[in-house]
Structure formats: C-alpha cells, structure tokens
Design a protein around this motif. Sequence first.
Motif, mmCIF file in Angstrom:
data_model
loop_
_atom_site.group_PDB
_atom_site.id
_atom_site.type_symbol
_atom_site.label_atom_id
_atom_site.label_comp_id
_atom_site.label_asym_id
_atom_site.label_seq_id
_atom_site.Cartn_x
_atom_site.Cartn_y
_atom_site.Cartn_z
ATOM 1 N N ASP A 540 13.886 123.212 33.735
ATOM 2 C CA ASP A 540 13.502 124.446 33.053
ATOM 3 C C ASP A 540 13.495 124.193 31.543
ATOM 4 O OD1 ASP A 540 16.787 125.957 33.582
ATOM 5 O OD2 ASP A 540 16.146 124.379 32.218
ATOM 6 N N LEU A 541 13.005 125.179 30.805
ATOM 7 C CA LEU A 541 12.986 125.083 29.351
ATOM 8 C C LEU A 541 13.891 126.163 28.768
ATOM 9 C CD1 LEU A 541 9.150 124.589 28.699
ATOM 10 C CD2 LEU A 541 10.928 122.832 28.800
ATOM 11 N N PRO A 542 14.725 125.813 27.798
ATOM 12 C CA PRO A 542 15.600 126.818 27.177
ATOM 13 C C PRO A 542 14.765 127.863 26.435
ATOM 14 C CG PRO A 542 15.689 124.754 25.961
ATOM 15 C CD PRO A 542 14.908 124.477 27.198
ATOM 16 N N ARG A 543 15.169 129.144 26.594
ATOM 17 C CA ARG A 543 14.407 130.236 25.993
ATOM 18 C C ARG A 543 15.334 131.211 25.283
ATOM 19 N NH1 ARG A 543 9.181 130.618 27.851
ATOM 20 N NH2 ARG A 543 8.654 129.179 29.544
ATOM 21 N N SER A 544 14.743 131.938 24.335
ATOM 22 C CA SER A 544 15.481 132.990 23.655
ATOM 23 C C SER A 544 15.533 134.229 24.537
ATOM 24 C CB SER A 544 14.787 133.334 22.331
ATOM 25 O OG SER A 544 13.547 133.981 22.597
ATOM 26 N N GLN A 545 16.254 135.271 24.091
ATOM 27 C CA GLN A 545 16.342 136.510 24.850
ATOM 28 C C GLN A 545 14.987 137.171 25.021
ATOM 29 O OE1 GLN A 545 19.313 138.729 22.675
ATOM 30 N NE2 GLN A 545 20.946 138.065 24.058
ATOM 31 N N LEU A 546 14.071 136.863 24.089
ATOM 32 C CA LEU A 546 12.727 137.439 24.190
ATOM 33 C C LEU A 546 11.793 136.553 25.008
ATOM 34 C CD1 LEU A 546 12.270 138.698 20.516
ATOM 35 C CD2 LEU A 546 12.893 140.023 22.548
ATOM 36 N N GLY A 547 12.315 135.454 25.532
ATOM 37 C CA GLY A 547 11.508 134.591 26.381
ATOM 38 C C GLY A 547 10.794 133.470 25.654
ATOM 39 N N LYS A 548 11.000 133.334 24.348
ATOM 40 C CA LYS A 548 10.339 132.269 23.593
ATOM 41 C C LYS A 548 11.044 130.937 23.833
ATOM 42 C CE LYS A 548 9.086 130.856 18.904
ATOM 43 N NZ LYS A 548 9.162 131.170 17.471
ATOM 44 N N VAL A 549 10.236 129.895 24.086
ATOM 45 C CA VAL A 549 10.812 128.565 24.273
ATOM 46 C C VAL A 549 11.461 128.112 22.967
ATOM 47 C CG1 VAL A 549 10.294 126.132 24.702
ATOM 48 C CG2 VAL A 549 9.196 127.899 26.080
ATOM 49 N N LEU A 550 12.688 127.638 23.058
ATOM 50 C CA LEU A 550 13.427 127.172 21.890
ATOM 51 C C LEU A 550 13.207 125.663 21.751
ATOM 52 C CD1 LEU A 550 16.697 129.203 22.538
ATOM 53 C CD2 LEU A 550 14.869 129.745 20.913
ATOM 54 N N ARG A 551 12.204 125.308 20.959
ATOM 55 C CA ARG A 551 11.848 123.891 20.846
ATOM 56 C C ARG A 551 13.012 123.058 20.302
ATOM 57 N NH1 ARG A 551 6.822 125.757 18.425
ATOM 58 N NH2 ARG A 551 5.165 125.857 19.994
ATOM 59 N N ARG A 552 13.790 123.646 19.400
ATOM 60 C CA ARG A 552 14.920 122.894 18.837
ATOM 61 C C ARG A 552 15.893 122.498 19.944
ATOM 62 N NH1 ARG A 552 19.826 124.572 16.844
ATOM 63 N NH2 ARG A 552 19.184 126.764 16.906
ATOM 64 N N HIS A 553 16.132 123.407 20.889
ATOM 65 C CA HIS A 553 17.036 123.088 22.000
ATOM 66 C C HIS A 553 16.410 122.075 22.954
ATOM 67 C CE1 HIS A 553 20.097 126.069 20.965
ATOM 68 N NE2 HIS A 553 19.102 126.898 20.674
ATOM 69 N N VAL A 554 15.096 122.166 23.132
ATOM 70 C CA VAL A 554 14.407 121.164 23.953
ATOM 71 C C VAL A 554 14.595 119.780 23.332
ATOM 72 C CG1 VAL A 554 12.161 120.360 24.764
ATOM 73 C CG2 VAL A 554 12.692 122.807 24.814
ATOM 74 N N ARG A 555 14.400 119.714 22.033
ATOM 75 C CA ARG A 555 14.548 118.442 21.329
ATOM 76 C C ARG A 555 15.966 117.907 21.482
ATOM 77 N NH1 ARG A 555 15.723 116.598 16.071
ATOM 78 N NH2 ARG A 555 14.283 115.009 15.266
ATOM 79 N N GLU A 556 16.978 118.777 21.316
ATOM 80 C CA GLU A 556 18.369 118.343 21.446
ATOM 81 C C GLU A 556 18.659 117.864 22.865
ATOM 82 O OE1 GLU A 556 20.406 121.832 20.240
ATOM 83 O OE2 GLU A 556 20.119 121.493 18.082
ATOM 84 N N ARG A 557 18.072 118.558 23.860
ATOM 85 C CA ARG A 557 18.311 118.161 25.247
ATOM 86 C C ARG A 557 17.722 116.780 25.528
ATOM 87 N NH1 ARG A 557 16.584 122.076 30.194
ATOM 88 N NH2 ARG A 557 17.987 123.470 29.049
ATOM 89 N N ILE A 558 16.508 116.518 25.006
ATOM 90 C CA ILE A 558 15.880 115.220 25.231
ATOM 91 C C ILE A 558 16.671 114.114 24.543
ATOM 92 C CG2 ILE A 558 13.828 113.843 24.707
ATOM 93 C CD1 ILE A 558 12.167 116.365 25.123
ATOM 94 N N LEU A 559 17.127 114.378 23.325
ATOM 95 C CA LEU A 559 17.933 113.371 22.618
ATOM 96 C C LEU A 559 19.217 113.071 23.368
ATOM 97 C CD1 LEU A 559 17.453 114.558 18.914
ATOM 98 C CD2 LEU A 559 16.578 112.449 19.933
ATOM 99 N N ALA A 560 19.831 114.126 23.953
ATOM 100 C CA ALA A 560 21.053 113.923 24.726
ATOM 101 C C ALA A 560 20.772 113.103 25.984
ATOM 102 C CB ALA A 560 21.661 115.273 25.090
ATOM 103 N N LEU A 561 19.655 113.391 26.655
ATOM 104 C CA LEU A 561 19.288 112.628 27.852
ATOM 105 C C LEU A 561 19.067 111.160 27.510
ATOM 106 C CD1 LEU A 561 16.769 115.107 29.547
ATOM 107 C CD2 LEU A 561 18.979 114.374 30.478
ATOM 108 N N ARG A 562 18.427 110.928 26.369
ATOM 109 C CA ARG A 562 18.173 109.553 25.965
ATOM 110 C C ARG A 562 19.469 108.820 25.644
ATOM 111 N NH1 ARG A 562 12.779 108.791 22.376
ATOM 112 N NH2 ARG A 562 11.294 109.404 23.987
ATOM 113 N N GLU A 563 20.372 109.530 24.988
ATOM 114 C CA GLU A 563 21.635 108.895 24.634
ATOM 115 C C GLU A 563 22.423 108.521 25.891
ATOM 116 O OE1 GLU A 563 23.909 111.163 21.922
ATOM 117 O OE2 GLU A 563 25.599 109.761 21.892
#
Length: 567
Positions: A540-563
Amino acid sequence: MTSAQPLIPLIVDPAPSTTALLEQAARRWPDRVAVDFLGATTTYARLADQVAAAAQVLRDLGVGPGDRVALVLPNCPQHVVAFYAITSLGATVAEHNPLAAPAEVQAQLQLHGARVVVAWEHAVAAVLPEEGQDRTVLAVNLAAAMPLRTRLLLRLPVRAARAQRAKLRAPVPDGVGSWDDRVAAAQGPRSAPHRPYETTPDDVAVLLPTGGTTGTPKLVPLTQANLMANVAQGRQWVPGLREGEETFGAVLPFFHAFGMTLSLTFAVSMGATQVVLPNFDVDMVLAAMRRRPWTFLAGVPPMLDRLAASATAEDPQLLRPLRYAISGAMALQPEIADRWETATGGLVIEGYGMTECSPIALGNPFGPERRPGTLGIPFPGTEIRVVDPDLVEEDPDAPDVPDGEVGELLVRGPQVFGGYLDAPEETAQVLLPGGWLRTGDLVRRDPADGFVALADRRKELIVSGGFNIYPSQVEEAVRGMPGVVDVAVVGLPDTSLGEHVVAALVLEPGASVDLPSVREWLQDKVSRYAVPRDLHVLDDLPRSQLGKVLRRHVRERILALRERSGG
C-alpha cells in the motif's frame, strides 16, 4: 522583514533588447567567430546576415509582432539564427525540448498556439498539425551546419556513417519544407534591408515550459526586460570576463532557461565565441577544447565532475584555459568544486534560480569569499525574503523568519517574470503582492554574512541531471498501465545525477509488473530523463487523512527497505 546583507545595486545598464545585443556584436566584432559548431564557424557579421534572411522567411509566412514561433531544436547554429530572427520581428520564441514525448510537445503547442514551428527532423513527427490546425512546419537538417568534411563522411556507404546519419537525420513527410533551404535562398540580394521591429521592454521574448512550484505544466513568458536584466546582472557578477576575447562552451540545452541565458544572450552580449555542441558528450567536449580552448563554461555538477576526471586522466593541461565556470540546476558539492578547480586552475561558483527568474537569482561571488555548497547571495538588483511558508500562505506580509532558521525563499527583481501564460490561478499561487516570487524551496540564511543555503525542497519535484521531473506527470502515465492499482514517484540520491526517479507500485492481485515493462510503457508518454530507473512493489501507499499520497513517507519507506536489504 529582516535582511542579512544590503541590496547589491545593478550598475550595468541592461541592453534594450536581444536584437540590440546582436547588432552591437556584429558592429564591434564583425570578423570574430560567433559560433563554432563541430569545427564549422560563423562570424558575427555572417550571423547577422543569416538572422536577417531567416527573419524574411518568417515574415513571408506571416509572422509579425506578438506572434509565437515554436522551436523544437537541439543546440545548433540554426537554433541561434532562429532565436534572433524571431525576436527581431517582435515575435515570441516558444522553446521546446526536441527529445520530449510527442504528447508533451503537442500539449505545449496547444497552450501557446504557434502557427509556425521550426523543428529538428527527428522531432517533426511530434509537431505535425492535426486535421483542421493551421500550422506550418519547417524541418532543420542538423548535418547542414556541420563542416564539409563531416558531411562528406556521413555519406559514405559504411555502417558507422549510416549509424551516425540515423542519429542526426530522419525522413521528412511530404508538405514539410526545409528551414535550411529557405534561409539559404533568402540570403541573396534583397529589395530592402531587414529593419528589426523596435521592441519594448514589456514585449514577451520567450515562452519556456515549466512545472513551476506546483508540477502542473505551464508556460513562462519572459520579457525583453527580464532577459536583458539577467544578462546585465551576469556581466556585473563576472567582471573578469573580457569583451570580444572569451570562448564559451555551449553544452547546456538552449531550450532550457539556464542554457538560453548563458549562451544565447549573455555570450552574445560579451562578443564571445560560442563552441556549440548538440549534446553533452565528454569525448566531444575534450575534442572541441583541443580545437578551440574554452575560457568559460556553464554546466551542472555531474558534467563538471566527469570532465575534470577525464581531462585529468588524459591531459592535465587540457582544461587550464577555463578561468570561470558557473554550476546550476542542482547542488554543487564542495568536493566536486575542489576537483574542478584543481583540474582547471580557475574558479567555479554555484548559482541558484528557476525559469521564472530568467533564470538566475542568487550566486556565489567569483573570488575567495565563495562558499561551495551554498546558493550564495542575491544577484545585483535582487531582493530576497525567507518566510514561514504556512504563514505567508495566509498573510503575504508575514514577517521573515529569524536569520539562521529555515523558511521558504521569496525573490523579487527585474529578472522575475510577471505570471504564467493564461493561468491566473497558478500565477496567484506563486506571485505575492509587490512582485515577490514564491520559489517553493526551503533555505537557511546565515546571520553572519547573509549566504543562503538550501535546506529542503518544499515542492516535490525531482532534479535529475539538471532536468526538473514532476512526479504527478510520471504517476499519471504509469497509472494507466495494466495491473497497476496505484503509484507514487519519488527521487532518491544519485551521486552522478543528483537524484534518480523511482516508482513505487501497488499491483492488482496476481499481476506481474517489472521495471523493463514500465520503461517500455512510458517510452512515448514522458521524457526519457523522467522514466524510472528503479521500481519497488509495495502492499500500500502511505496517505494523509485526506487521502493524499505522502511521497516523503514513500521515499523514507524505500530507503529503509534498501538499508535492510543492503541496497
């Protein structure tokens, strides 16, 4: 408002217009080489004659003051000629990336409505009019501007020549005329000399595409006053340049604000010789420097780093004539600056700007006080503010944040545009009362000396190799791919490009989508530099309360997966 340094006055009088720049250069240095294209040279006097002939071609097509003419060209002499011919008629140059996706170019053509398009043969198919459209397309043969020996070699019936011809040339459909032939035919005796239109400072000289601070495609009109102000600011910023003696390397694309100003206008104002290359290639640059040594170069950090490394390994003296270099479009790391200055013995500074600023607004001084890794200080005649982005959203007169704290950079000066083309709502989002431009970049101003450092990007665009990539555009294209439920596009750090594009996908149950299939799907939908270089499939993709995709959190998640996976 607070201010860490006084306003630097603009003491160099701007020229009245682009036409005046070329007229002055042709008058003062008629026999000086204006353009060197892979060894084929054109003097300033000859360039002025070609511009007059090209203006006649356009006039015969009905082009006049206020009209728009689209250029879809790589760097080449024809680009220089067409640019000055169009503006000499009081018309507007609408610049386009010749390697952009056809849908992107067509959308821009619809926005500005140019009835005449001058396009590289490879880009002709992308600009052909649809049924019912009133549009004349003229094709440019890139090989026509090359040295005679090169043209003859391209005709050889051997595989290497055929491959090179295919890169330079493409078949032209019936009904598309030749720009080169028409300009050549117009260079004979004329019944009357070309009299340029007397432009005013408010005349729009160019239209440049941008996503601005919101990512929505828009066109930036820059007036003659905007362009001439940035030229005058540049001349004041680099006082060591010598009129009529410098040689500029023109490797940044002319369709980009950075390349347009530093090459098409600034270089001509100095009476400089421009060594024009159709694209950046290390071997091509080094060969050009052996033939005609450069003294000034504008580029992006990866370009400078590759040149320094190659020249140091091949010939440590090759880059020594380069006294000045300006780096832009992405952060200049101190270690890259050190390597460049060691290789050249000259100076490199970082400049900051955006298309809406024609494009330069801040820069490091050329001297020992420069501070690599910072954006520098405001250009002459330019004011800045650093504000809380949330407060200024509600109150344009909100006070600046204290020096040393992070806030959004606002810019005001004679080079700042007056608003997007036919987009009042988007203009209102970025232009505050009093002419302050919201850059969307978060910065910190040093309380000791006023130097500005980039802290973060409030806008979520990706800067890769000096090109702006807007995630929403790539996401929209990927979202239509079979098997894709949702997508988020982010940029990850890349030492050679600044950032590279990564797509995070949510897939339909049982669907299989890999990076090659995504790249194939996008090949005619987005520009090449915007195609993802990496792919991650998420639940899934992290979203705000209004349903907007939080790209910053997506980026952090990918960096964590890579690490966790070791990269």
